[in-house]
Design a protein around this motif. Structure first.
Motif, mmCIF file in Angstrom:
data_model
loop_
_atom_site.group_PDB
_atom_site.id
_atom_site.type_symbol
_atom_site.label_atom_id
_atom_site.label_comp_id
_atom_site.label_asym_id
_atom_site.label_seq_id
_atom_site.Cartn_x
_atom_site.Cartn_y
_atom_site.Cartn_z
ATOM 1 N N GLY A 64 -7.606 1.861 -7.915
ATOM 2 C CA GLY A 64 -7.829 2.870 -8.937
ATOM 3 C C GLY A 64 -9.063 3.715 -8.679
ATOM 4 O O GLY A 64 -9.103 4.895 -9.019
ATOM 5 N N LYS A 65 -10.064 3.123 -8.072
ATOM 6 C CA LYS A 65 -11.286 3.857 -7.736
ATOM 7 C C LYS A 65 -11.117 4.631 -6.436
ATOM 8 O O LYS A 65 -11.639 5.731 -6.286
ATOM 9 C CB LYS A 65 -12.473 2.895 -7.625
ATOM 10 N N LEU A 66 -10.407 4.044 -5.489
ATOM 11 C CA LEU A 66 -10.229 4.672 -4.179
ATOM 12 C C LEU A 66 -9.165 5.765 -4.193
ATOM 13 O O LEU A 66 -9.220 6.703 -3.413
ATOM 14 C CB LEU A 66 -9.869 3.610 -3.134
ATOM 15 N N VAL A 67 -8.190 5.627 -5.087
ATOM 16 C CA VAL A 67 -7.114 6.611 -5.235
ATOM 17 C C VAL A 67 -7.017 6.921 -6.739
ATOM 18 O O VAL A 67 -6.300 6.252 -7.472
ATOM 19 C CB VAL A 67 -5.763 6.072 -4.690
ATOM 20 N N PRO A 68 -7.756 7.927 -7.203
ATOM 21 C CA PRO A 68 -7.853 8.186 -8.643
ATOM 22 C C PRO A 68 -6.514 8.396 -9.359
ATOM 23 O O PRO A 68 -6.401 8.079 -10.539
ATOM 24 C CB PRO A 68 -8.717 9.449 -8.723
ATOM 25 N N ASP A 69 -5.491 8.893 -8.661
ATOM 26 C CA ASP A 69 -4.208 9.098 -9.355
ATOM 27 C C ASP A 69 -3.271 7.901 -9.229
ATOM 28 O O ASP A 69 -2.125 7.963 -9.653
ATOM 29 C CB ASP A 69 -3.526 10.396 -8.909
ATOM 30 N N CYS A 70 -3.767 6.775 -8.699
ATOM 31 C CA CYS A 70 -2.983 5.543 -8.667
ATOM 32 C C CYS A 70 -2.968 4.977 -10.089
ATOM 33 O O CYS A 70 -4.023 4.760 -10.690
ATOM 34 C CB CYS A 70 -3.595 4.531 -7.692
ATOM 35 N N LEU A 71 -1.803 4.763 -10.618
ATOM 36 C CA LEU A 71 -1.683 4.327 -12.004
ATOM 37 C C LEU A 71 -1.539 2.819 -12.122
ATOM 38 O O LEU A 71 -0.863 2.186 -11.317
ATOM 39 C CB LEU A 71 -0.463 4.987 -12.654
ATOM 40 N N SER A 72 -2.152 2.275 -13.143
ATOM 41 C CA SER A 72 -1.968 0.865 -13.460
ATOM 42 C C SER A 72 -0.799 0.770 -14.435
ATOM 43 O O SER A 72 -0.848 1.332 -15.530
ATOM 44 C CB SER A 72 -3.227 0.294 -14.099
ATOM 45 N N LEU A 73 0.223 0.069 -14.039
ATOM 46 C CA LEU A 73 1.405 -0.062 -14.895
ATOM 47 C C LEU A 73 1.152 -0.999 -16.068
ATOM 48 O O LEU A 73 1.854 -0.942 -17.064
ATOM 49 C CB LEU A 73 2.586 -0.591 -14.085
ATOM 50 N N ARG A 74 0.198 -1.852 -15.946
ATOM 51 C CA ARG A 74 -0.028 -2.894 -16.950
ATOM 52 C C ARG A 74 -0.736 -2.371 -18.195
ATOM 53 O O ARG A 74 -0.556 -2.912 -19.273
ATOM 54 C CB ARG A 74 -0.852 -4.014 -16.311
ATOM 55 N N ASP A 75 -1.517 -1.339 -18.087
ATOM 56 C CA ASP A 75 -2.370 -0.880 -19.182
ATOM 57 C C ASP A 75 -1.666 0.055 -20.148
ATOM 58 O O ASP A 75 -2.022 1.224 -20.272
ATOM 59 C CB ASP A 75 -3.627 -0.204 -18.617
ATOM 60 N N GLY A 76 -0.650 -0.441 -20.837
ATOM 61 C CA GLY A 76 0.039 0.346 -21.842
ATOM 62 C C GLY A 76 0.910 1.451 -21.280
ATOM 63 O O GLY A 76 1.329 2.352 -21.996
ATOM 64 N N PHE A 77 1.187 1.386 -20.016
ATOM 65 C CA PHE A 77 1.989 2.417 -19.357
ATOM 66 C C PHE A 77 3.442 2.279 -19.785
ATOM 67 O O PHE A 77 3.994 1.192 -19.793
ATOM 68 C CB PHE A 77 1.856 2.259 -17.847
ATOM 69 N N THR A 78 4.069 3.384 -20.164
ATOM 70 C CA THR A 78 5.461 3.327 -20.619
ATOM 71 C C THR A 78 6.365 4.322 -19.905
ATOM 72 O O THR A 78 7.558 4.364 -20.177
ATOM 73 C CB THR A 78 5.551 3.596 -22.139
ATOM 74 N N GLN A 79 5.819 5.115 -19.015
ATOM 75 C CA GLN A 79 6.602 6.142 -18.329
ATOM 76 C C GLN A 79 7.103 5.625 -16.985
ATOM 77 O O GLN A 79 6.574 5.961 -15.938
ATOM 78 C CB GLN A 79 5.764 7.414 -18.148
ATOM 79 N N PHE A 80 8.134 4.791 -16.999
ATOM 80 C CA PHE A 80 8.625 4.154 -15.796
ATOM 81 C C PHE A 80 9.593 5.040 -15.005
ATOM 82 O O PHE A 80 10.009 4.664 -13.929
ATOM 83 C CB PHE A 80 9.302 2.829 -16.142
ATOM 84 N N HIS A 81 9.933 6.214 -15.516
ATOM 85 C CA HIS A 81 10.922 7.068 -14.856
ATOM 86 C C HIS A 81 10.487 7.556 -13.477
ATOM 87 O O HIS A 81 11.310 7.905 -12.657
ATOM 88 C CB HIS A 81 11.262 8.275 -15.737
ATOM 89 N N TRP A 82 9.208 7.562 -13.198
ATOM 90 C CA TRP A 82 8.731 8.032 -11.900
ATOM 91 C C TRP A 82 8.798 6.943 -10.833
ATOM 92 O O TRP A 82 8.615 7.208 -9.659
ATOM 93 C CB TRP A 82 7.317 8.592 -11.996
ATOM 94 N N LEU A 83 9.066 5.713 -11.254
ATOM 95 C CA LEU A 83 9.228 4.621 -10.295
ATOM 96 C C LEU A 83 10.624 4.663 -9.683
ATOM 97 O O LEU A 83 11.562 5.168 -10.308
ATOM 98 C CB LEU A 83 9.016 3.277 -10.989
ATOM 99 N N PRO A 84 10.791 4.118 -8.490
ATOM 100 C CA PRO A 84 12.133 4.078 -7.891
ATOM 101 C C PRO A 84 13.121 3.353 -8.812
ATOM 102 O O PRO A 84 12.732 2.439 -9.556
ATOM 103 C CB PRO A 84 11.927 3.283 -6.596
ATOM 104 N N ALA A 85 14.365 3.740 -8.753
ATOM 105 C CA ALA A 85 15.401 3.141 -9.615
ATOM 106 C C ALA A 85 15.557 1.650 -9.371
ATOM 107 O O ALA A 85 16.065 0.926 -10.228
ATOM 108 C CB ALA A 85 16.729 3.856 -9.401
ATOM 109 N N THR A 86 15.110 1.154 -8.215
ATOM 110 C CA THR A 86 15.224 -0.261 -7.872
ATOM 111 C C THR A 86 14.016 -1.086 -8.301
ATOM 112 O O THR A 86 14.007 -2.306 -8.143
ATOM 113 C CB THR A 86 15.385 -0.419 -6.345
ATOM 114 N N CYS A 87 12.994 -0.453 -8.847
ATOM 115 C CA CYS A 87 11.758 -1.136 -9.215
ATOM 116 C C CYS A 87 11.987 -2.098 -10.385
ATOM 117 O O CYS A 87 12.586 -1.730 -11.403
ATOM 118 C CB CYS A 87 10.695 -0.111 -9.595
#
Length: 141
Positions: A64-87
């Motif tokens: 998260g510090k090295l790649v600022p736009d890397c998202l943490s899925l665990r922290d209340g994230f609900t927008q899973f549509h950008w993940l691959p369909a197989t995720c």
């Protein structure tokens, strides 16, 4: 029956959550969003932290510090549509089950690779790539 059948994503322990990652590396590929349609377009170009051979982050703890736009899925994230369909996270959020090749189902850590579902041997390192648009791909669903 696995824990993913008995718990929601929000109810999972840290270990359970992390074990859902199948190690495909697809989420670590650069993505573009079509401004007109909102469609997420995947590329073959991997984040510089992704070890393409293992399909794992080379510095997961500090990503998260090295790649600022890397998202943490665990922290209340609900927008899973950008993940691959197989995720697994997306599948479970949609009420679907894990595929047979998922390591939690198969019991083998390498099953994601042997099933051809990982980016191993496919992804390109971002160093030297000038135009992401030249590397847009489509995943088979």
């Amino acid at each position: 029956m696995g824990f993913w059948h008995e718990k929601t994503l929000g109810e999972m322990s840290e270990w359970e959550w992390e074990s859902l990652c199948d190690g495909c590396g697809r989420c670590c590929l650069h993505k573009l969003e079509d401004e007109d349609t909102g469609e997420i377009l995947f590329t073959r170009v991997a984040c510089h932290l992704l070890d393409i051979g293992t399909c794992r982050c080379g510095n997961y703890a500090k990503r998260g510090k090295l790649v600022p736009d890397c998202l943490s899925l665990r922290d209340g994230f609900t927008q899973f549509h950008w993940l691959p369909a197989t995720c697994a996270y997306r599948l479970l959020a949609q009420g679907d089950d894990l595929p047979a090749w998922h390591p939690l189902v198969s019991g083998r850590a390498d099953s994601v690779h042997t099933a051809g579902m990982s980016v191993r041997g496919f992804a390109l390192p971002e160093a030297g790539v000038d135009c992401l648009e030249d590397h847009i791909i489509e995943w088979p669903e």
